[in-house]
Design a protein around this motif. Structure first.
Motif, PDB file in Angstrom:
ATOM      1  N   UNK A  74     -44.386  18.911  10.758  1.00 32.14           N
ATOM      2  CA  UNK A  74     -45.236  19.789  11.564  1.00 32.14           C
ATOM      3  C   UNK A  74     -45.293  21.191  10.963  1.00 32.14           C
ATOM      4  N   UNK A  75     -46.310  21.969  11.363  1.00 32.94           N
ATOM      5  CA  UNK A  75     -46.408  23.406  11.049  1.00 32.94           C
ATOM      6  C   UNK A  75     -47.589  23.939  11.870  1.00 32.94           C
ATOM      7  N   UNK A  76     -47.619  25.246  12.131  1.00 32.83           N
ATOM      8  CA  UNK A  76     -48.711  25.801  12.941  1.00 32.83           C
ATOM      9  C   UNK A  76     -50.044  25.674  12.192  1.00 32.83           C
ATOM     10  N   UNK A  77     -51.161  25.714  12.939  1.00 24.35           N
ATOM     11  CA  UNK A  77     -52.497  25.585  12.315  1.00 24.35           C
ATOM     12  C   UNK A  77     -52.729  26.722  11.326  1.00 24.35           C
ATOM     13  N   UNK A  78     -52.238  27.929  11.650  1.00 21.71           N
ATOM     14  CA  UNK A  78     -52.468  29.097  10.782  1.00 21.71           C
ATOM     15  C   UNK A  78     -51.748  28.910   9.440  1.00 21.71           C
ATOM     16  N   UNK A  79     -50.506  28.476   9.512  1.00 24.61           N
ATOM     17  CA  UNK A  79     -49.750  28.258   8.266  1.00 24.61           C
ATOM     18  C   UNK A  79     -50.420  27.155   7.454  1.00 24.61           C
ATOM     19  N   UNK A  80     -50.851  26.095   8.114  1.00 24.46           N
ATOM     20  CA  UNK A  80     -51.462  24.956   7.417  1.00 24.46           C
ATOM     21  C   UNK A  80     -52.782  25.353   6.765  1.00 24.46           C
ATOM     22  N   UNK A  81     -53.581  26.180   7.478  1.00 31.35           N
ATOM     23  CA  UNK A  81     -54.878  26.604   6.929  1.00 31.35           C
ATOM     24  C   UNK A  81     -54.662  27.462   5.682  1.00 31.35           C
ATOM     25  N   UNK A  82     -53.650  28.330   5.738  1.00 33.11           N
ATOM     26  CA  UNK A  82     -53.385  29.199   4.593  1.00 33.11           C
ATOM     27  C   UNK A  82     -53.000  28.367   3.362  1.00 33.11           C
ATOM     28  N   UNK A  83     -52.179  27.334   3.585  1.00 35.53           N
ATOM     29  CA  UNK A  83     -51.788  26.466   2.461  1.00 35.53           C
ATOM     30  C   UNK A  83     -52.996  25.745   1.876  1.00 35.53           C
ATOM     31  N   UNK A  84     -53.817  25.221   2.773  1.00 38.58           N
ATOM     32  CA  UNK A  84     -55.002  24.463   2.358  1.00 38.58           C
ATOM     33  C   UNK A  84     -55.959  25.381   1.572  1.00 38.58           C
ATOM     34  N   UNK A  85     -56.118  26.618   2.085  1.00 36.13           N
ATOM     35  CA  UNK A  85     -56.976  27.624   1.443  1.00 36.13           C
ATOM     36  C   UNK A  85     -56.486  27.877   0.011  1.00 36.13           C
ATOM     37  N   UNK A  86     -55.187  28.106  -0.145  1.00 33.47           N
ATOM     38  CA  UNK A  86     -54.625  28.374  -1.485  1.00 33.47           C
ATOM     39  C   UNK A  86     -54.837  27.189  -2.417  1.00 33.47           C
ATOM     40  N   UNK A  87     -54.700  25.987  -1.863  1.00 35.55           N
ATOM     41  CA  UNK A  87     -54.903  24.764  -2.651  1.00 35.55           C
ATOM     42  C   UNK A  87     -56.348  24.689  -3.154  1.00 35.55           C
ATOM     43  N   UNK A  88     -57.298  24.970  -2.243  1.00 39.02           N
ATOM     44  CA  UNK A  88     -58.725  24.871  -2.586  1.00 39.02           C
ATOM     45  C   UNK A  88     -59.111  25.947  -3.596  1.00 39.02           C
ATOM     46  N   UNK A  89     -58.570  27.155  -3.416  1.00 39.96           N
ATOM     47  CA  UNK A  89     -58.839  28.239  -4.373  1.00 39.96           C
ATOM     48  C   UNK A  89     -58.321  27.833  -5.751  1.00 39.96           C
ATOM     49  N   UNK A  90     -57.123  27.249  -5.776  1.00 39.60           N
ATOM     50  CA  UNK A  90     -56.540  26.820  -7.055  1.00 39.60           C
ATOM     51  C   UNK A  90     -57.404  25.747  -7.717  1.00 39.60           C
ATOM     52  N   UNK A  91     -58.128  24.983  -6.886  1.00 36.15           N
ATOM     53  CA  UNK A  91     -59.016  23.946  -7.433  1.00 36.15           C
ATOM     54  C   UNK A  91     -60.362  24.534  -7.870  1.00 36.15           C
ATOM     55  N   UNK A  92     -60.525  25.871  -7.657  1.00 37.96           N
ATOM     56  CA  UNK A  92     -61.761  26.535  -8.071  1.00 37.96           C
ATOM     57  C   UNK A  92     -62.864  26.446  -7.022  1.00 37.96           C
ATOM     58  N   UNK A  93     -62.501  26.055  -5.780  1.00 40.46           N
ATOM     59  CA  UNK A  93     -63.514  25.960  -4.725  1.00 40.46           C
ATOM     60  C   UNK A  93     -63.812  27.358  -4.174  1.00 40.46           C
ATOM     61  N   UNK A  94     -65.066  27.555  -3.716  1.00 42.54           N
ATOM     62  CA  UNK A  94     -65.456  28.829  -3.141  1.00 42.54           C
ATOM     63  C   UNK A  94     -65.327  28.718  -1.620  1.00 42.54           C
ATOM     64  N   UNK A  95     -64.185  29.147  -1.069  1.00 43.91           N
ATOM     65  CA  UNK A  95     -63.936  28.971   0.372  1.00 43.91           C
ATOM     66  C   UNK A  95     -63.439  30.277   0.972  1.00 43.91           C
ATOM     67  N   UNK A  96     -63.504  30.409   2.321  1.00 42.78           N
ATOM     68  CA  UNK A  96     -62.888  31.570   2.956  1.00 42.78           C
ATOM     69  C   UNK A  96     -61.868  31.077   3.980  1.00 42.78           C
ATOM     70  N   UNK A  97     -60.871  31.926   4.256  1.00 43.19           N
ATOM     71  CA  UNK A  97     -59.729  31.516   5.083  1.00 43.19           C
ATOM     72  C   UNK A  97     -60.149  31.142   6.511  1.00 43.19           C
ATOM     73  N   UNK A  98     -61.071  31.963   7.079  1.00 45.64           N
ATOM     74  CA  UNK A  98     -61.497  31.696   8.465  1.00 45.64           C
ATOM     75  C   UNK A  98     -62.143  30.311   8.568  1.00 45.64           C
ATOM     76  N   UNK A  99     -62.984  30.006   7.562  1.00 46.74           N
ATOM     77  CA  UNK A  99     -63.679  28.713   7.560  1.00 46.74           C
ATOM     78  C   UNK A  99     -62.658  27.583   7.401  1.00 46.74           C
ATOM     79  N   UNK A 100     -61.662  27.790   6.549  1.00 48.02           N
ATOM     80  CA  UNK A 100     -60.633  26.755   6.335  1.00 48.02           C
ATOM     81  C   UNK A 100     -59.857  26.523   7.629  1.00 48.02           C
ATOM     82  N   UNK A 101     -59.531  27.616   8.346  1.00 44.11           N
ATOM     83  CA  UNK A 101     -58.808  27.475   9.620  1.00 44.11           C
ATOM     84  C   UNK A 101     -59.662  26.697  10.627  1.00 44.11           C
ATOM     85  N   UNK A 102     -60.961  27.008  10.653  1.00 41.97           N
ATOM     86  CA  UNK A 102     -61.871  26.308  11.571  1.00 41.97           C
ATOM     87  C   UNK A 102     -61.874  24.810  11.239  1.00 41.97           C
ATOM     88  N   UNK A 103     -61.930  24.494   9.942  1.00 40.42           N
ATOM     89  CA  UNK A 103     -61.975  23.083   9.522  1.00 40.42           C
ATOM     90  C   UNK A 103     -60.674  22.351   9.845  1.00 40.42           C
TER      91      UNK A 103
END
Ligand code: DC
Length: 231
Positions: free
Chosen positions: A148-177
Motif C-alpha cells: 500500500x501507499x497513499x495516492x499522492x505518493x503513488x502518483x509522484x512515483x508514476x509521474x517520475x517513471x513516465x518522465x524517465x520514459x520521455x513521456x510529456x505528462x504533468x503531476x496533477x494529471x497523473x494523480x487524477x489518472x
C-alpha cells in the motif's frame, strides 16, 4: 500434499511499489516472476490493434483466450512478448494503462485470464503480482502481501517513471489518472482490488522498498521453516 515451494502473492494498487518489490523478491528467492498486469495490458494493446472496443466484454474474453503472452528475462529486466512481438514498452504507455484497467472489469476477460495465471503459478516457487492474486487467483497462496501507499505518493512515483520514459505528462494529471484507476479497480463487480483478509499489509510510504522486500523474504522463510520436519 501442498506445494514444496510457495506461491507468493503480491497485490496492491498502481504505483504502490508492488512491481519493484515483486521483482527484487523473486530475484533474491530465485523464483519465477509473473506480472499479471502485463496480461491485461497485452489484451488492451491487442484489442487496440484489432480496432476492438475496450468495452466489448464478450469479444475481449474471446480475444484473451487466443493471445500468446510470454515473459523472457532480458538484460534490462523482464521482456513481455505478445504473439511473438516484444511489447514491453508499448504496454506501459498511459493510454494502454487506462485500457488495461478498462478491459479488466469484464467477467469474460477475468475468466479467460484466470486459467492462464493459475497455470503459471501452479507448481509454486513463483512471485505473482497483481490486484486479485491473494483473493481470487491463488486464495490458497502460502504467502500473501498487500503493498500500500497513499495516492499522492503513488502518483509522484508514476509521474517520475513516465518522465524517465520521455513521456510529456504533468503531476496533477497523473494523480487524477491514479485516482481514476483506483476507483475503477476497487469498485468493479468482479474481483475488485482489496487486500485478502489473511494478507500482510506493507506500506511503502513509511517503509523503504528494501524493508518491504526483507519482510517478504522473512515471510517466505517462515513458511519454508515451518515446512521442515522436526529433527
Ligand atoms: O499492475 P498494472 O498496473 O500493470 O495493471 C494494469 C491493469 O490491469 C490495472 O489497472 C488493473 C488490471 N489488473 C487486474 O485487474 N488484475 C490483476 N491481477 C492485474 C492487473
Amino acid at each position: 500434499m501442498g506445494r514444496e515451494l510457495p506461491v507468493v502473492a503480491i497485490d496492491g494498487p498502481v504505483g504502490s511499489g508492488k512491481t519493484t518489490v515483486a521483482r527484487l523478491a523473486a530475484k533474491r528467492l530465485g523464483y519465477v516472476l509473473v506480472d499479471t498486469g502485463a496480461l491485461y495490458r497485452c489484451l488492451a494493446l491487442a484489442a487496440r490493434h484489432r480496432g476492438l472496443s475496450w468495452e466489448d466484454g464478450d469479444k475481449l474474453g474471446k480475444l484473451a483466450s487466443s493471445l500468446r503472452i510470454s515473459f523472457e528475462e532480458g538484460d534490462a529486466g523482464q521482456k513481455v512478448l505478445l504473439d511473438g512481438d516484444e511489447v514491453t514498452r508499448e504496454i506501459r504507455e498511459p493510454d494502454i494503462s487506462q485500457g488495461a484497467s478498462k478491459v479488466s472489469v469484464h467477467k469474460a476477460v477475468r475468466e479467460a485470464l484466470l486459467n492462464t495465471q493459475r497455470d503459471l503459478g501452479r507448481e509454486g516457487g513463483v512471485v505473482m503480482e497483481g490486484r486479485d492474486i491473494g483473493t481470487v487467483v491463488f486464495p490458497d497462496a502460502e504467502v500473501k502481501i498487500f503493498v500500500a501507499a497513499s495516492a499522492e505518493i503513488r502518483a509522484e512515483r508514476r509521474y517520475n517513471e513516465l518522465i524517465a520514459m520521455g513521456e510529456d505528462v504533468c503531476l496533477e494529471e497523473t494523480l487524477r489518472e491514479v485516482k481514476q484507476r483506483d476507483q475503477r479497480d476497487e469498485n468493479r463487480a468482479v474481483a475488485p482490488l482489496k487486500p485478502a483478509t489473511d494478507a500482510v499489509i506493507l506500506d511503502t510510504g513509511p517503509l523503504s522498498i528494501e524493508q518491504v522486500v526483507n519482510r517478504v523474504i522473512d515471510l517466505v522463510n517462515d513458511f519454508l521453516g515451518a515446512r521442515q520436519p522436526e529433527p
